[in-house]
Design a protein around this motif. Sequence first.
Motif, PDB file in Angstrom:
ATOM      1  N   LYS A  78      24.182 -11.012  29.872  1.00  0.00           N
ATOM      2  CA  LYS A  78      23.119 -11.970  29.576  1.00  0.00           C
ATOM      3  C   LYS A  78      21.925 -11.223  29.002  1.00  0.00           C
ATOM      4  O   LYS A  78      21.326 -10.368  29.650  1.00  0.00           O
ATOM      5  CB  LYS A  78      22.726 -12.677  30.868  1.00  0.00           C
ATOM      6  CG  LYS A  78      22.038 -13.995  30.607  1.00  0.00           C
ATOM      7  CD  LYS A  78      21.770 -14.720  31.914  1.00  0.00           C
ATOM      8  CE  LYS A  78      20.764 -15.806  31.668  1.00  0.00           C
ATOM      9  NZ  LYS A  78      20.020 -16.142  32.871  1.00  0.00           N
ATOM     10  N   ASN A 127      17.141 -15.340  28.582  1.00  0.00           N
ATOM     11  CA  ASN A 127      17.321 -16.542  29.383  1.00  0.00           C
ATOM     12  C   ASN A 127      17.105 -17.788  28.539  1.00  0.00           C
ATOM     13  O   ASN A 127      16.806 -18.847  29.033  1.00  0.00           O
ATOM     14  CB  ASN A 127      16.378 -16.543  30.583  1.00  0.00           C
ATOM     15  CG  ASN A 127      14.949 -16.291  30.150  1.00  0.00           C
ATOM     16  OD1 ASN A 127      14.640 -16.381  28.960  1.00  0.00           O
ATOM     17  ND2 ASN A 127      14.092 -15.985  31.099  1.00  0.00           N
ATOM     18  N   ARG A 128      17.251 -17.618  27.201  1.00  0.00           N
ATOM     19  CA  ARG A 128      17.014 -18.756  26.315  1.00  0.00           C
ATOM     20  C   ARG A 128      18.303 -19.339  25.778  1.00  0.00           C
ATOM     21  O   ARG A 128      18.278 -20.214  24.925  1.00  0.00           O
ATOM     22  CB  ARG A 128      16.120 -18.322  25.162  1.00  0.00           C
ATOM     23  CG  ARG A 128      14.742 -17.924  25.655  1.00  0.00           C
ATOM     24  CD  ARG A 128      13.956 -17.233  24.599  1.00  0.00           C
ATOM     25  NE  ARG A 128      13.705 -18.115  23.462  1.00  0.00           N
ATOM     26  CZ  ARG A 128      12.928 -17.789  22.462  1.00  0.00           C
ATOM     27  NH1 ARG A 128      12.339 -16.633  22.428  1.00  0.00           N
ATOM     28  NH2 ARG A 128      12.744 -18.620  21.465  1.00  0.00           N
ATOM     29  N   ALA A 129      19.446 -18.828  26.218  1.00  0.00           N
ATOM     30  CA  ALA A 129      20.716 -19.343  25.723  1.00  0.00           C
ATOM     31  C   ALA A 129      20.888 -20.789  26.174  1.00  0.00           C
ATOM     32  O   ALA A 129      20.476 -21.177  27.266  1.00  0.00           O
ATOM     33  CB  ALA A 129      21.856 -18.496  26.251  1.00  0.00           C
ATOM     34  N   LYS A 130      21.473 -21.591  25.281  1.00  0.00           N
ATOM     35  CA  LYS A 130      21.646 -23.012  25.565  1.00  0.00           C
ATOM     36  C   LYS A 130      23.130 -23.287  25.705  1.00  0.00           C
ATOM     37  O   LYS A 130      23.893 -22.945  24.800  1.00  0.00           O
ATOM     38  CB  LYS A 130      21.079 -23.796  24.387  1.00  0.00           C
ATOM     39  CG  LYS A 130      20.702 -25.210  24.707  1.00  0.00           C
ATOM     40  CD  LYS A 130      19.947 -25.763  23.515  1.00  0.00           C
ATOM     41  CE  LYS A 130      19.932 -27.253  23.507  1.00  0.00           C
ATOM     42  NZ  LYS A 130      19.286 -27.762  22.314  1.00  0.00           N
ATOM     43  N   ASP A 173      27.043 -28.328  24.480  1.00  0.00           N
ATOM     44  CA  ASP A 173      27.349 -29.635  25.041  1.00  0.00           C
ATOM     45  C   ASP A 173      28.350 -30.332  24.114  1.00  0.00           C
ATOM     46  O   ASP A 173      27.994 -30.753  23.026  1.00  0.00           O
ATOM     47  CB  ASP A 173      26.059 -30.441  25.170  1.00  0.00           C
ATOM     48  CG  ASP A 173      26.310 -31.759  25.859  1.00  0.00           C
ATOM     49  OD1 ASP A 173      27.476 -32.017  26.190  1.00  0.00           O
ATOM     50  OD2 ASP A 173      25.360 -32.525  26.053  1.00  0.00           O
ATOM     51  N   THR A 195      15.750 -26.435  26.512  1.00  0.00           N
ATOM     52  CA  THR A 195      16.216 -25.099  26.831  1.00  0.00           C
ATOM     53  C   THR A 195      15.784 -24.752  28.254  1.00  0.00           C
ATOM     54  O   THR A 195      14.646 -25.028  28.631  1.00  0.00           O
ATOM     55  CB  THR A 195      15.576 -24.084  25.874  1.00  0.00           C
ATOM     56  OG1 THR A 195      15.608 -24.641  24.588  1.00  0.00           O
ATOM     57  CG2 THR A 195      16.299 -22.780  25.909  1.00  0.00           C
ATOM     58  N   GLN A 196      16.713 -24.177  28.969  1.00  0.00           N
ATOM     59  CA  GLN A 196      16.358 -23.845  30.337  1.00  0.00           C
ATOM     60  C   GLN A 196      15.691 -22.479  30.396  1.00  0.00           C
ATOM     61  O   GLN A 196      16.183 -21.511  29.843  1.00  0.00           O
ATOM     62  CB  GLN A 196      17.597 -23.857  31.214  1.00  0.00           C
ATOM     63  CG  GLN A 196      17.297 -24.590  32.481  1.00  0.00           C
ATOM     64  CD  GLN A 196      18.525 -25.013  33.188  1.00  0.00           C
ATOM     65  OE1 GLN A 196      19.610 -24.543  32.900  1.00  0.00           O
ATOM     66  NE2 GLN A 196      18.354 -25.895  34.143  1.00  0.00           N
ATOM     67  N   ARG A 197      14.549 -22.418  31.012  1.00  0.00           N
ATOM     68  CA  ARG A 197      13.856 -21.135  31.130  1.00  0.00           C
ATOM     69  C   ARG A 197      13.781 -20.779  32.602  1.00  0.00           C
ATOM     70  O   ARG A 197      13.424 -21.604  33.430  1.00  0.00           O
ATOM     71  CB  ARG A 197      12.442 -21.235  30.554  1.00  0.00           C
ATOM     72  CG  ARG A 197      12.423 -21.124  29.053  1.00  0.00           C
ATOM     73  CD  ARG A 197      11.077 -21.581  28.529  1.00  0.00           C
ATOM     74  NE  ARG A 197      11.209 -22.010  27.151  1.00  0.00           N
ATOM     75  CZ  ARG A 197      10.923 -21.248  26.128  1.00  0.00           C
ATOM     76  NH1 ARG A 197      10.496 -20.035  26.309  1.00  0.00           N
ATOM     77  NH2 ARG A 197      11.048 -21.697  24.909  1.00  0.00           N
ATOM     78  N   VAL A 198      14.115 -19.565  32.898  1.00  0.00           N
ATOM     79  CA  VAL A 198      14.119 -19.137  34.300  1.00  0.00           C
ATOM     80  C   VAL A 198      12.728 -18.628  34.659  1.00  0.00           C
ATOM     81  O   VAL A 198      12.143 -17.894  33.869  1.00  0.00           O
ATOM     82  CB  VAL A 198      15.176 -18.039  34.520  1.00  0.00           C
ATOM     83  CG1 VAL A 198      15.204 -17.635  35.994  1.00  0.00           C
ATOM     84  CG2 VAL A 198      16.529 -18.542  34.076  1.00  0.00           C
TER      85      VAL A 198
END
Lengths: 178, 381
Positions: free
Chosen positions: A2, A5-8, A11, B378-381
């Motif tokens: 990884k 943390n911006r990977a989508k 869907d 977008t998911q941000r941690v």
Amino acid sequence: MKLTNRAKPIDNSPMTVAERLYIPAIANGMGITLKHFFKKKATINYPEVQRPFSPVFRGLHVLKRDEQGRERCTACGLCAVACPAEAITMTAAERKKGEEHLYREEKYAAEYEINMLRCIFCGLCEEACPKAAIFLQPDKIAPAFYERDEVIFGKDRLVEKMDDRATTGIEKYTGVKS
Amino acid sequence: MDPLLVKALIIIAIFGITLLIATYSTWAERKVAAFIQDRNGPNRAGWGGLLQPIADAGKMFFKEDFIPASANKWLFIFGPSLAMLTALMASAVIPFGDTILVGGQEIQVQAIEVNIGILYVFGVVSLGVYGIMIGGWASNNKFSLLGAVRAASQNISYELAMGLSIIAILLMSGSLSIRAIVEGQHGGNWNILYQPLGFIIFLTCAFAECNRTPFDLPECETELIGGYHTEYSSMKLGFYLFAEYINMFASSAVTACLFLGGFNYPFMDDVRNGLISSLGDVTGHNVATAIGTLVFFAKILFGIFFFMWVRWTLPRFRYDQLMSLGWKALIPLAILNVVLTAAGVLLEMRWLPWLAVIVIVAVAIVQAAMAPKKQLRTQRV
């Protein structure tokens, strides 16, 4: 692995009717572009409006003279040693009698050349100089070259003119005007 | 003044205005693109860059006019000429205004009034694709040929849906003459109020017919270098690009005529009566016509802006998406629209075509509410 943390996550679920109509999404996008249409533009109209240089900008080199117009450089060679790009070469000479008004020290640089293609404008020569002779001017950019033989700057182009004293930017460190 | 002379002047004026608007569309396109991208756009040649089109044209003329050795020379020259010719012909039947009174005679502000105006436009626009086809084929280059084939199949596919959406208009107006269609929308009684679906279909097809983004596949740079105009240079390329802008003008004008009321605007009768009572019969009528013409041009210019706005918003469709949108979505919807309009005319319920829109929107809302939530952000941690 990884990396961000911006990977989508993809869907793949089937699109809803609203999504397949495209029109809501298109209207949304066109709203965004219209908003940008009226936004302040990021462009600066360069020749008329100029962005101020950074106060620590390192531009074209200058060999300073002192208050009486004497060259400060004593050809010690520390700048050439400090130069990581090996752009500086010089030949030293001894000051003759009667030349005291030309050179500040007893030894001076008869030749002083900077290869502008090699120079990386790091400013280490300026830091190495014990005589406060060489500076990278904070308000002048090294000019572009049209011919290869123009790239080596000799004393004729480096030494400061008395009627057009150069800014050294030393004020920002010492508060003293050069 | 001789009515024929007035007519000749109108024709020359329409010709000149068409060219002028197309010229400045190139400037406007660059400005709109720049503004949408937070830039300034051309601003060096003249005030606000207004001389830029002239500089561009000058550049085009002085470029090397290259004809590839293996190209079919005459067809290579004929292609851009045909594209330009057909593009310029389309605006001949468009009514730019009501009538003007000259020497006791009523003269229509229109180059030629034909009772099959919309068919004429259709025929000329279909001819336009020959310019692209011939140019692409004559280049003797695989990419050009592919671009030309794409243009041809795209235009044929979208002409169907476009024709069907126009049939709904014809059902309501009962005439093929563009002037009659425009006069049927007197005041604020515009066709878009009765034909929402038809308008969207027509607009989409107009984009496809003009080869504008998101349907500019014939000149898709990423796949086809330059598409049908890969081999073109100098003013021959200029003609192709210019023809696109003239087509934009023409299709904006046709859209404005068919759906947005042409030279009609709300409260036009009050304005006209007020002008006649204050300025006299002849002058008042002519000024009222001039206002109508200005309104029409405002609609056209908005249409052109809309073309550009869409171009700088949407990415290009994939070719299979283009085809499935045309054949599987637009044509069935257009047929549905025709049926609903016919039923509306029969039952004298002119609002009936809204039924399709309401049903589609209702289905979309219900299904979106029932579908599982999608992770859109977008998911941000």
